[in-house]
Design a protein around this motif. Structure first.
Motif, PDB file in Angstrom:
ATOM      1  N   HIS A  58       0.830  -1.206   0.000  1.00  0.00           N
ATOM      2  CA  HIS A  58       0.000   0.000   0.000  1.00  0.00           C
ATOM      3  C   HIS A  58       0.863   1.254   0.000  1.00  0.00           C
ATOM      4  O   HIS A  58       0.595   2.221  -0.722  1.00  0.00           O
ATOM      5  CB  HIS A  58      -0.927   0.003   1.218  1.00  0.00           C
ATOM      6  N   ARG A  59       1.910   1.226   0.842  1.00  0.00           N
ATOM      7  CA  ARG A  59       2.811   2.387   0.894  1.00  0.00           C
ATOM      8  C   ARG A  59       3.514   2.591  -0.449  1.00  0.00           C
ATOM      9  O   ARG A  59       3.679   3.703  -0.927  1.00  0.00           O
ATOM     10  CB  ARG A  59       3.853   2.205   2.011  1.00  0.00           C
ATOM     11  N   SER A  60       3.952   1.466  -1.053  1.00  0.00           N
ATOM     12  CA  SER A  60       4.634   1.539  -2.349  1.00  0.00           C
ATOM     13  C   SER A  60       3.714   2.108  -3.416  1.00  0.00           C
ATOM     14  O   SER A  60       4.095   2.985  -4.187  1.00  0.00           O
ATOM     15  CB  SER A  60       5.129   0.156  -2.755  1.00  0.00           C
ATOM     16  N   ASN A  61       2.473   1.618  -3.437  1.00  0.00           N
ATOM     17  CA  ASN A  61       1.510   2.111  -4.424  1.00  0.00           C
ATOM     18  C   ASN A  61       1.202   3.587  -4.202  1.00  0.00           C
ATOM     19  O   ASN A  61       1.024   4.357  -5.157  1.00  0.00           O
ATOM     20  CB  ASN A  61       0.219   1.299  -4.348  1.00  0.00           C
ATOM     21  N   SER A  62       1.160   3.984  -2.939  1.00  0.00           N
ATOM     22  CA  SER A  62       0.883   5.394  -2.624  1.00  0.00           C
ATOM     23  C   SER A  62       2.005   6.298  -3.116  1.00  0.00           C
ATOM     24  O   SER A  62       1.763   7.370  -3.685  1.00  0.00           O
ATOM     25  CB  SER A  62       0.715   5.545  -1.111  1.00  0.00           C
ATOM     26  N   LEU A  63       3.245   5.850  -2.912  1.00  0.00           N
ATOM     27  CA  LEU A  63       4.396   6.640  -3.376  1.00  0.00           C
ATOM     28  C   LEU A  63       4.410   6.756  -4.896  1.00  0.00           C
ATOM     29  O   LEU A  63       4.672   7.821  -5.462  1.00  0.00           O
ATOM     30  CB  LEU A  63       5.707   6.010  -2.883  1.00  0.00           C
ATOM     31  N   ILE A  64       4.146   5.627  -5.556  1.00  0.00           N
ATOM     32  CA  ILE A  64       4.120   5.635  -7.030  1.00  0.00           C
ATOM     33  C   ILE A  64       3.022   6.569  -7.534  1.00  0.00           C
ATOM     34  O   ILE A  64       3.214   7.351  -8.468  1.00  0.00           O
ATOM     35  CB  ILE A  64       3.903   4.210  -7.574  1.00  0.00           C
ATOM     36  N   SER A  65       1.865   6.511  -6.878  1.00  0.00           N
ATOM     37  CA  SER A  65       0.746   7.362  -7.271  1.00  0.00           C
ATOM     38  C   SER A  65       1.084   8.843  -7.103  1.00  0.00           C
ATOM     39  O   SER A  65       0.775   9.675  -7.956  1.00  0.00           O
ATOM     40  CB  SER A  65      -0.487   6.997  -6.439  1.00  0.00           C
ATOM     41  N   LYS A  66       1.755   9.173  -5.984  1.00  0.00           N
ATOM     42  CA  LYS A  66       2.140  10.567  -5.747  1.00  0.00           C
ATOM     43  C   LYS A  66       3.153  11.051  -6.787  1.00  0.00           C
ATOM     44  O   LYS A  66       3.091  12.191  -7.252  1.00  0.00           O
ATOM     45  CB  LYS A  66       2.724  10.710  -4.338  1.00  0.00           C
ATOM     46  N   ASP A  67       4.106  10.160  -7.142  1.00  0.00           N
ATOM     47  CA  ASP A  67       5.095  10.526  -8.168  1.00  0.00           C
ATOM     48  C   ASP A  67       4.409  10.805  -9.492  1.00  0.00           C
ATOM     49  O   ASP A  67       4.751  11.756 -10.208  1.00  0.00           O
ATOM     50  CB  ASP A  67       6.123   9.401  -8.332  1.00  0.00           C
ATOM     51  N   LEU A  68       3.448   9.935  -9.827  1.00  0.00           N
ATOM     52  CA  LEU A  68       2.725  10.121 -11.081  1.00  0.00           C
ATOM     53  C   LEU A  68       1.935  11.431 -11.079  1.00  0.00           C
ATOM     54  O   LEU A  68       1.910  12.162 -12.071  1.00  0.00           O
ATOM     55  CB  LEU A  68       1.776   8.941 -11.320  1.00  0.00           C
ATOM     56  N   GLU A  69       1.299  11.744  -9.961  1.00  0.00           N
ATOM     57  CA  GLU A  69       0.531  12.979  -9.862  1.00  0.00           C
ATOM     58  C   GLU A  69       1.434  14.198 -10.001  1.00  0.00           C
ATOM     59  O   GLU A  69       1.078  15.188 -10.637  1.00  0.00           O
ATOM     60  CB  GLU A  69      -0.220  13.020  -8.520  1.00  0.00           C
ATOM     61  N   SER A  70       2.608  14.118  -9.362  1.00  0.00           N
ATOM     62  CA  SER A  70       3.558  15.227  -9.448  1.00  0.00           C
ATOM     63  C   SER A  70       4.022  15.443 -10.884  1.00  0.00           C
ATOM     64  O   SER A  70       4.062  16.571 -11.383  1.00  0.00           O
ATOM     65  CB  SER A  70       4.765  14.942  -8.545  1.00  0.00           C
ATOM     66  N   LEU A  71       4.365  14.346 -11.569  1.00  0.00           N
ATOM     67  CA  LEU A  71       4.797  14.430 -12.964  1.00  0.00           C
ATOM     68  C   LEU A  71       3.664  14.921 -13.868  1.00  0.00           C
ATOM     69  O   LEU A  71       3.876  15.720 -14.781  1.00  0.00           O
ATOM     70  CB  LEU A  71       5.298  13.059 -13.442  1.00  0.00           C
ATOM     71  N   ARG A  72       2.448  14.428 -13.590  1.00  0.00           N
ATOM     72  CA  ARG A  72       1.297  14.844 -14.392  1.00  0.00           C
ATOM     73  C   ARG A  72       1.040  16.338 -14.239  1.00  0.00           C
ATOM     74  O   ARG A  72       0.750  17.041 -15.211  1.00  0.00           O
ATOM     75  CB  ARG A  72       0.065  14.039 -13.967  1.00  0.00           C
ATOM     76  N   ALA A  73       1.191  16.853 -13.011  1.00  0.00           N
ATOM     77  CA  ALA A  73       0.987  18.290 -12.773  1.00  0.00           C
ATOM     78  C   ALA A  73       2.034  19.124 -13.507  1.00  0.00           C
ATOM     79  O   ALA A  73       1.728  20.164 -14.086  1.00  0.00           O
ATOM     80  CB  ALA A  73       1.050  18.573 -11.264  1.00  0.00           C
ATOM     81  N   ARG A  74       3.280  18.651 -13.483  1.00  0.00           N
ATOM     82  CA  ARG A  74       4.347  19.372 -14.196  1.00  0.00           C
ATOM     83  C   ARG A  74       4.067  19.399 -15.698  1.00  0.00           C
ATOM     84  O   ARG A  74       4.276  20.412 -16.364  1.00  0.00           O
ATOM     85  CB  ARG A  74       5.692  18.706 -13.926  1.00  0.00           C
ATOM     86  N   CYS A  75       3.613  18.272 -16.222  1.00  0.00           N
ATOM     87  CA  CYS A  75       3.328  18.203 -17.657  1.00  0.00           C
ATOM     88  C   CYS A  75       2.165  19.118 -18.031  1.00  0.00           C
ATOM     89  O   CYS A  75       2.179  19.767 -19.081  1.00  0.00           O
ATOM     90  CB  CYS A  75       3.009  16.760 -18.059  1.00  0.00           C
ATOM     91  N   GLU A  76       1.165  19.182 -17.163  1.00  0.00           N
ATOM     92  CA  GLU A  76       0.042  20.081 -17.416  1.00  0.00           C
ATOM     93  C   GLU A  76       0.493  21.531 -17.396  1.00  0.00           C
ATOM     94  O   GLU A  76       0.062  22.347 -18.209  1.00  0.00           O
ATOM     95  CB  GLU A  76      -1.049  19.847 -16.368  1.00  0.00           C
TER      96      GLU A  76
END
Length: 309
Positions: free
Chosen positions: A38-56
């Motif tokens: 769960h912690r691993s998935n949460s970290l991956i999800s946060k990384d993806l959100e951060s990258l997605r925000a930068r791309c936007e």
């Protein structure tokens, strides 16, 4: 192709991390393993959100800059037309100013030759010819050197403009300086040290070039008039002193009008050149907008987002 590769690489990395976690989990309890996942998935999800925000943000910036460029296009078209008109106007006035300078230089050269003729009225033709040839060689040397100095000055100035951001700094300085002329003292925008230095460089270039041009034209006129004096002497044409004095008086009287004509046209040339430089500066500042490319990783993020949906 590159986006697909990066996508596979990204997902493979996640799988590798997950596999490693599972291997390590063989020695821990099922609850601990579930919590770690769960912690691993949460970290991956946060990384993806951060990258997605930068791309936007990158995409929004790209659209904003493209909008500014599109908005500036009508103004750029008007400025380009003004640039063409001012370039032609400056060409015509520059040519006219050169004619006025040559006319004044010719008068001064004629005065110098006449005064010399009066002074050497009793000198033999042979001696006068020898002296004039030496003077012609000296004047030609000065004119040639002035021509070379002008070329070197132009080269130096062009190289200076290409160094770093000198030319764009000069453009900004010219715009500020021009705008400040129309503003009240308390609303004027102060030039930075770099901008003032750029303007000073331009002023020094203009003044030095004008002085060298005058020197060149003056000595070319001396070469022409003294060469004609030799031709007249060798043809036996030697006016008496009274005639020479009358010619001298006429030439000196004409100098005043020639000076006024040159000064008037010079102001027009300076004004036209300043207007052209201001227009060029506005064109440069409006068109010098670079739309940065969006990072390739954004395509990967897009694919991941699409596959998740």
């Amino acid at each position: 192709m590159q986006a697909r590769f990066l996508s596979h690489f990204f997902l493979a990395s996640i799988a590798a991390l997950t596999t490693a976690s599972v291997s390590h989990a063989q020695s821990i309890s099922a609850d601990a393993l579930t919590s770690a996942m769960h912690r691993s998935n949460s970290l991956i999800s946060k990384d993806l959100e951060s990258l997605r925000a930068r791309c936007e943000n990158q995409d929004e910036r790209k659209l904003l800059l493209e909008g500014i460029i599109k908005k500036n296009q009508p103004q750029l078209s008007v400025l380009t037309a003004m640039k063409d008109e001012l370039t032609e106007l400056l060409r015509v006035k520059d040519a006219d100013l050169r004619m006025k300078r040559v006319a004044l230089a010719t008068l001064r050269a004629e005065i110098a030759v006449i005064e010399d003729s009066i002074k050497n009225a009793k000198t033999s033709t042979a001696t006068r010819v020898v002296t004039l040839k030496v003077e012609i060689a000296a004047a030609r040397k000065v004119a040639t050197k002035a021509t070379g100095d002008i070329d070197r000055l132009d080269d130096t100035f062009e190289k200076w403009k290409q160094e770093g951001s000198n030319e764009f700094t000069l453009f900004r300085a010219q715009l500020k300086d021009e705008n400040n002329k129309w503003l009240d003292a308390d609303k004027r925008v102060a030039l930075t040290a770099a901008e003032q230095s750029a303007l000073d460089t331009l002023t020094a270039y203009d003044e030095t070039r004008a002085d060298l041009s005058e020197l060149k034209i003056d000595n070319e006129a001396l070469v022409t008039q003294k060469t004609q004096a030799i031709i007249d002497l060798q043809a036996g044409k030697r006016a008496n002193v009274e005639v020479l004095k009358t010619q001298l008086s006429e030439r000196k009287t004409a100098v005043g009008a020639a000076l006024t004509a040159k000064a008037t046209l010079k102001k027009e040339v300076v004004k036209a050149r300043a207007s052209l430089r201001t227009v060029n500066a506005r064109i440069a500042t409006l068109s010098d907008i670079v739309v940065p490319s969006i990072s390739p990783i954004c395509a990967v993020i897009g694919e991941i987002s699409t596959s998740q949906n």
